[in-house]
Design a protein around this motif. Structure first.
Motif, mmCIF file in Angstrom:
data_model
loop_
_atom_site.group_PDB
_atom_site.id
_atom_site.type_symbol
_atom_site.label_atom_id
_atom_site.label_comp_id
_atom_site.label_asym_id
_atom_site.label_seq_id
_atom_site.Cartn_x
_atom_site.Cartn_y
_atom_site.Cartn_z
ATOM 1 N N LEU A 121 0.806 -1.219 0.000
ATOM 2 C CA LEU A 121 0.000 0.000 0.000
ATOM 3 C C LEU A 121 0.837 1.265 0.000
ATOM 4 O O LEU A 121 0.285 2.358 -0.191
ATOM 5 C CB LEU A 121 -0.919 0.014 1.235
ATOM 6 C CG LEU A 121 -1.843 -1.188 1.425
ATOM 7 C CD1 LEU A 121 -2.719 -0.982 2.646
ATOM 8 C CD2 LEU A 121 -2.692 -1.422 0.198
ATOM 9 N N VAL A 122 2.140 1.152 0.213
ATOM 10 C CA VAL A 122 2.992 2.337 0.288
ATOM 11 C C VAL A 122 3.030 3.031 -1.076
ATOM 12 O O VAL A 122 3.243 2.374 -2.101
ATOM 13 C CB VAL A 122 4.417 1.957 0.732
ATOM 14 C CG1 VAL A 122 5.366 3.146 0.621
ATOM 15 C CG2 VAL A 122 4.404 1.438 2.163
ATOM 16 N N ALA A 130 12.979 1.705 -0.969
ATOM 17 C CA ALA A 130 13.848 1.131 0.058
ATOM 18 C C ALA A 130 13.322 -0.232 0.513
ATOM 19 O O ALA A 130 14.094 -1.183 0.707
ATOM 20 C CB ALA A 130 13.960 2.087 1.243
ATOM 21 N N MET A 131 12.020 -0.333 0.692
ATOM 22 C CA MET A 131 11.423 -1.608 1.081
ATOM 23 C C MET A 131 11.596 -2.646 -0.022
ATOM 24 O O MET A 131 11.903 -3.811 0.238
ATOM 25 C CB MET A 131 9.934 -1.415 1.397
ATOM 26 C CG MET A 131 9.650 -0.634 2.658
ATOM 27 S SD MET A 131 7.872 -0.328 2.891
ATOM 28 C CE MET A 131 7.804 -0.128 4.673
ATOM 29 N N ARG A 132 11.394 -2.201 -1.244
ATOM 30 C CA ARG A 132 11.500 -3.129 -2.370
ATOM 31 C C ARG A 132 12.922 -3.665 -2.516
ATOM 32 O O ARG A 132 13.118 -4.832 -2.865
ATOM 33 C CB ARG A 132 11.081 -2.406 -3.653
ATOM 34 C CG ARG A 132 10.926 -3.301 -4.867
ATOM 35 C CD ARG A 132 9.678 -4.152 -4.776
ATOM 36 N NE ARG A 132 9.482 -4.959 -5.958
ATOM 37 C CZ ARG A 132 8.343 -5.532 -6.296
ATOM 38 N NH1 ARG A 132 7.284 -5.378 -5.513
ATOM 39 N NH2 ARG A 132 8.234 -6.278 -7.374
ATOM 40 N N ASP A 290 16.005 4.682 13.468
ATOM 41 C CA ASP A 290 14.598 4.308 13.651
ATOM 42 C C ASP A 290 13.917 4.092 12.303
ATOM 43 O O ASP A 290 13.092 3.188 12.143
ATOM 44 C CB ASP A 290 13.849 5.390 14.435
ATOM 45 C CG ASP A 290 14.237 5.416 15.907
ATOM 46 O OD1 ASP A 290 14.882 4.450 16.364
ATOM 47 O OD2 ASP A 290 13.907 6.406 16.593
ATOM 48 N N TRP A 291 14.255 4.938 11.314
ATOM 49 C CA TRP A 291 13.663 4.798 9.987
ATOM 50 C C TRP A 291 14.095 3.494 9.338
ATOM 51 O O TRP A 291 13.284 2.782 8.742
ATOM 52 C CB TRP A 291 14.064 5.985 9.105
ATOM 53 C CG TRP A 291 13.352 6.010 7.775
ATOM 54 C CD1 TRP A 291 12.057 6.353 7.555
ATOM 55 C CD2 TRP A 291 13.906 5.665 6.499
ATOM 56 N NE1 TRP A 291 11.756 6.261 6.209
ATOM 57 C CE2 TRP A 291 12.867 5.839 5.537
ATOM 58 C CE3 TRP A 291 15.153 5.243 6.064
ATOM 59 C CZ2 TRP A 291 13.055 5.590 4.188
ATOM 60 C CZ3 TRP A 291 15.345 4.984 4.708
ATOM 61 C CH2 TRP A 291 14.306 5.159 3.790
ATOM 62 N N GLN A 292 15.387 3.145 9.470
ATOM 63 C CA GLN A 292 15.873 1.889 8.915
ATOM 64 C C GLN A 292 15.177 0.696 9.567
ATOM 65 O O GLN A 292 14.795 -0.272 8.890
ATOM 66 C CB GLN A 292 17.391 1.777 9.116
ATOM 67 C CG GLN A 292 18.214 2.730 8.287
ATOM 68 C CD GLN A 292 18.198 2.395 6.812
ATOM 69 O OE1 GLN A 292 17.882 1.268 6.426
ATOM 70 N NE2 GLN A 292 18.528 3.353 5.972
ATOM 71 N N GLU A 293 14.990 0.768 10.880
ATOM 72 C CA GLU A 293 14.289 -0.327 11.575
ATOM 73 C C GLU A 293 12.834 -0.403 11.148
ATOM 74 O O GLU A 293 12.271 -1.488 11.006
ATOM 75 C CB GLU A 293 14.395 -0.143 13.093
ATOM 76 C CG GLU A 293 15.636 -0.762 13.696
ATOM 77 C CD GLU A 293 15.390 -1.294 15.101
ATOM 78 O OE1 GLU A 293 14.493 -2.156 15.268
ATOM 79 O OE2 GLU A 293 16.090 -0.839 16.016
ATOM 80 N N ILE A 296 12.539 -2.320 7.935
ATOM 81 C CA ILE A 296 12.690 -3.767 8.126
ATOM 82 C C ILE A 296 11.437 -4.350 8.776
ATOM 83 O O ILE A 296 10.893 -5.364 8.330
ATOM 84 C CB ILE A 296 13.935 -4.074 8.978
ATOM 85 C CG1 ILE A 296 15.196 -3.586 8.263
ATOM 86 C CG2 ILE A 296 14.028 -5.569 9.286
ATOM 87 C CD1 ILE A 296 16.439 -3.596 9.124
ATOM 88 N N ARG A 297 10.972 -3.701 9.850
ATOM 89 C CA ARG A 297 9.817 -4.215 10.602
ATOM 90 C C ARG A 297 8.555 -4.267 9.739
ATOM 91 O O ARG A 297 7.840 -5.271 9.713
ATOM 92 C CB ARG A 297 9.578 -3.343 11.826
ATOM 93 C CG ARG A 297 8.436 -3.826 12.713
ATOM 94 C CD ARG A 297 8.217 -2.903 13.893
ATOM 95 N NE ARG A 297 7.843 -1.560 13.482
ATOM 96 C CZ ARG A 297 8.600 -0.485 13.638
ATOM 97 N NH1 ARG A 297 9.791 -0.589 14.197
ATOM 98 N NH2 ARG A 297 8.181 0.709 13.232
#
Length: 519
Positions: A121-122, A130-132, A290-293, A296-297
Motif C-alpha cells: 500500500l505504500v 527502500a522496502m523493495r 529508527d527509519w531503517q528499523e 525492516i519491521r
C-alpha cells in the motif's frame, strides 16, 4: 458499511465535486471523454452501484455491457478506472509503469486501521523503493532457492498431518504456509497446533482484504467521516478500525520483537529480519536508525501477512479441483509414478519432467485467482489511452479475474482444464499465456515473492499427488458429498470456503514413504 444517513453531508460532497471539476477543466486532455461505465448519480457518483460481493465478476460483466476492456466509475469525485484486458494492463501498468505505479490512499486501511506501511500500500517513492530493495535482495529468483529446504520441511510436515488428521486439511494448509513464512521472515518455529501468530496473519489479511475493496467504506470517499464518534449510528466502521488496529500492531511488532531479542541474545537463526538487522547501515542519528528499523519491521510484517494466506488459497483451490476432476488427478499421479517412481516423493529436480503437474499449478492460479480484482494502482500524472482521458489521481483496478477468464486466450475459461497449457506432445505450450502474467500483479508493483510462491506450489502439489487420493467425502448414508465450491464473496483476497473431502494414502507404499519422513 456505513448507513446511508451518514451520506447526508451534501456541502462537503458538493465541494469535492467542484474541486474535482476545476482540476479537470485545466487538463490538457479535457476534451477527451472518460472511458465508458455506469451512469453516475449527482454528488456520490457510482458509489451506490459498486458491488459488495463478487466484484471482479461484476466488473467483467460491465465490460461486456459496454463492449470495452477499460471502464470508468466515479466514487464521489474520485475516478476509478477498471481494466479488464491483459493487453491494456500491459500497456498502462507495464509500459507506462512510471506513471501507474503508486497506490491509492485508503483512510480506512492506513490511517484508521494502522496498515499504513504495508509494502503493498505504500505510495511509489523513496520509502517504497527502500522496502523493495530489501525484498529483492532476499527473494529474487536465485536468492529464493535458499528457502527451498524450509518449504520441503513444511511440506513433509503437512503430509504427516494429512495422514493423521485428513479431515483438518483446510486448517493444516494455513498452518503449513504460516509455518513457512514465519520461518523465512523471522526464524521462528511455530507451535505444532494453533499458533496465535499464524491466526494473527490470517486475521490481518482478512481485514486488509475487506478494507481495500472499492466502495466498502464510505470514509474513503468522504474523509470528513473519520472525525465522527464511534457511537454515532452508522459509524460501525470506527469500531472495526479500532479492533483491526490491534491486529496490525500485533502483526508488525510481536514476531519482529521476538527475532530482535533473539538476535541480541545470540540464539537466533538466519531469517529475513535477522539478515536485514545485521546488514542495517548504522547512523549517528536516532531518527535515521529508527527509519531503517521501521523499513525492516514493516516489510517483514507485509511478508508475514501476505505469505500466510495467498499461496494457501491457491493450494486449497488445487484440492477442490482434484475433488471435482478425478481423471486429472489420476493422470498427474501416473506421470509422477513414471518419473519419480511409485512410493517415492518428488523433489525439485523432477519439476521439468512433470509437465502435467506444472499445468495443474498454472490452472489453479488461473481458474480461481487469489486477488481477482487485483490491488489498485494510482495514476500520478494525467494520461490518455485510445482516445480516453485517464485523470491524474485515478484509481486503477486491474481485473485479474477478467484477464484470466478471457475466452479468447483461455477457451471455456470457467472449466478447470490443465491441458490448455500443453501442446500435442504433452509438453508445456509456450504459445499459451502463463497465468503468472496477471496472477502476481503488474509492472513495478508485481509481487516480489512470486518465485517463492511458485516453487512452493509445485512441491506441495506434486507431493500430495504422489502420496494421496483426494475424493468426495460421504455422508452417513454413504452418499458422496459434492461441495458447492464457494469462495469468500468479497474482499481483495479470496479463498475457497472450507469443504469436506476424503483424503487417503494411495497405497501402503505411499503411506510408508510418509511415515519414513519422521517427526
Amino acid at each position: 458499511m456505513l448507513d446511508l444517513n451518514i451520506l447526508a453531508i451534501v456541502p462537503a460532497g458538493l465541494l469535492l465535486v467542484w474541486l474535482y471539476s476545476r482540476r479537470q477543466s485545466r487538463s490538457p486532455y479535457a476534451s477527451l471523454p472518460l472511458p465508458p461505465g455506469p451512469k453516475p448519480l449527482p454528488i456520490i457518483g457510482n458509489l451506490l452501484q459498486m458491488p459488495t460481493s463478487r466484484e471482479a465478476q461484476v466488473y467483467e460483466q460491465w465490460g461486456r455491457d459496454f463492449n470495452s476492456g477499460i471502464l470508468h466509475v466515479n466514487l464521489a469525485g474520485t475516478s476509478v478506472v477498471i481494466i479488464n484486458s491483459a493487453a491494456i494492463a500491459n500497456e498502462l501498468l507495464e509500459r507506462r509503469s512510471s506513471t501507474y505505479s503508486s497506490r491509492p490512499f485508503s483512510i480506512m486501511c492506513t490511517e484508521l486501521m494502522g496498515f499504513n506501511n504495508l509494502v503493498s500500500l505504500v505510495p511509489y517513492g523513496d520509502t517504497w523503493r527502500a522496502m523493495r530493495r530489501l525484498l529483492h535482495r532476499e527473494f529474487h529468483p536465485t536468492a529464493s532457492l535458499q528457502y527451498r529446504p524450509l518449504v520441503v520441511e513444511a511440506t513433509n510436515d503437512f503430509l504427516r498431518r494429512l495422514l493423521d488428521t485428513p479431515d483438518e486439511f483446510c486448517s493444516n494448509i494455513i498452518h503449513m504456509f504460516g509455518r513457512v513464512i514465519m520461518d523465512i521472515t523471522y526464524g521462528i518455529k511455530v507451535k505444532p497446533e494453533g499458533d496465535p501468530r499464524i491466526q494473527t496473519a490470517k486475521r490481518a489479511m482478512e481485514a486488509i482484504s475487506e478494507a481495500l475493496s472499492q466502495g466498502s467504506f464510505y470514509v474513503d470517499a468522504f474523509p470528513i467521516l473519520k472525525h465522527i464518534p464511534e457511537w454515532v449510528p452508522g459509524a460501525s466502521f470506527k469500531r472495526k478500525a479500532r479492533e483491526w488496529h490491534l491486529i496490525a500492531d500485533a502483526m508488525y511488532h510481536n514476531p519482529y520483537n521476538t527475532t530482535k531479542e533473539n538476535l541480541t541474545s545470540g540464539v537466533t537463526t538466519a531469517s529475513f529480519v535477522s539478515k536485514c538487522l545485521e546488514d542495517m547501515p548504522r547512523s549517528e542519528t536516532k531518527a535515521d536508525n529508527d527509519w531503517q528499523e521501521m523499513l525492516i519491521r514493516e516489510t517483514a510484517g507485509t511478508l508475514y501477512a501476505a505469505g500466510t494466506d495467498t499461496t494457501g488459497s491457491t493450494f486449497k483451490t488445487f484440492f477442490l479441483a482434484m475433488l471435482f476432476n478425478p481423471e486429472m488427478q489420476a493422470r498427474a499421479q501416473k506421470e509422477i509414478d513414471e518419473v519419480v517412481g511409485h512410493g517415492n516423493l518428488p523433489d525439485y529436480s523432477h519439476q521439468g519432467s512433470l509437465p502435467y503437474v506444472e499445468a495443474i499449478v498454472r490452472e489453479a492460479l488461473r481458474w480461481r485467482p487469489v486477488t481477482p480484482q487485483g490491488i489498485a494502482h494510482v495514476v500520478t500524472a494525467e494520461d490518455a489511452f485510445e482516445g480516453y482521458r485517464i485523470p491524474a489521481g485515478a484509481v486503477v483496478i486491474p481485473n485479474q479475474w477478467a484477464m484470466l477468464h478471457d475466452e479468447n486466450v483461455y477457451p471455456n475459461p470457467s472449466t478447470f482444464d490443465p491441458e490448455r497449457f500443453l501442446d500435442s506432445e504433452g509438453r508445456i505450450d509456450p504459445n499459451v499465456k502463463d497465468p503468472a502474467h496477471a496472477a502476481f500483479g503488474f509492472g513495478r508493483r508485481i509481487c516480489p515473492g512470486r518465485h517463492l510462491a511458485l516453487s512452493s506450489l509445485y512441491i506441495t502439489i506434486a507431493s500430495v499427488l504422489a502420496t494421496f487420493d483426494i475424493k468426495k467425502a460421504v455422508d452417513t448414508d454413504g452418499k458422496p458429498i459434492t461441495p458447492p465450491g464457494d469462495y469468500s464473496p468479497c474482499g481483495v483476497v479470496v479463498s475457497a470456503l472450507d469443504f469436506k473431502a476424503s483424503i487417503t494414502p494411495r497405497s501402503a507404499a505411499t503411506k510408508a514413504a510418509i511415515l519414513a519422513l519422521g517427526a
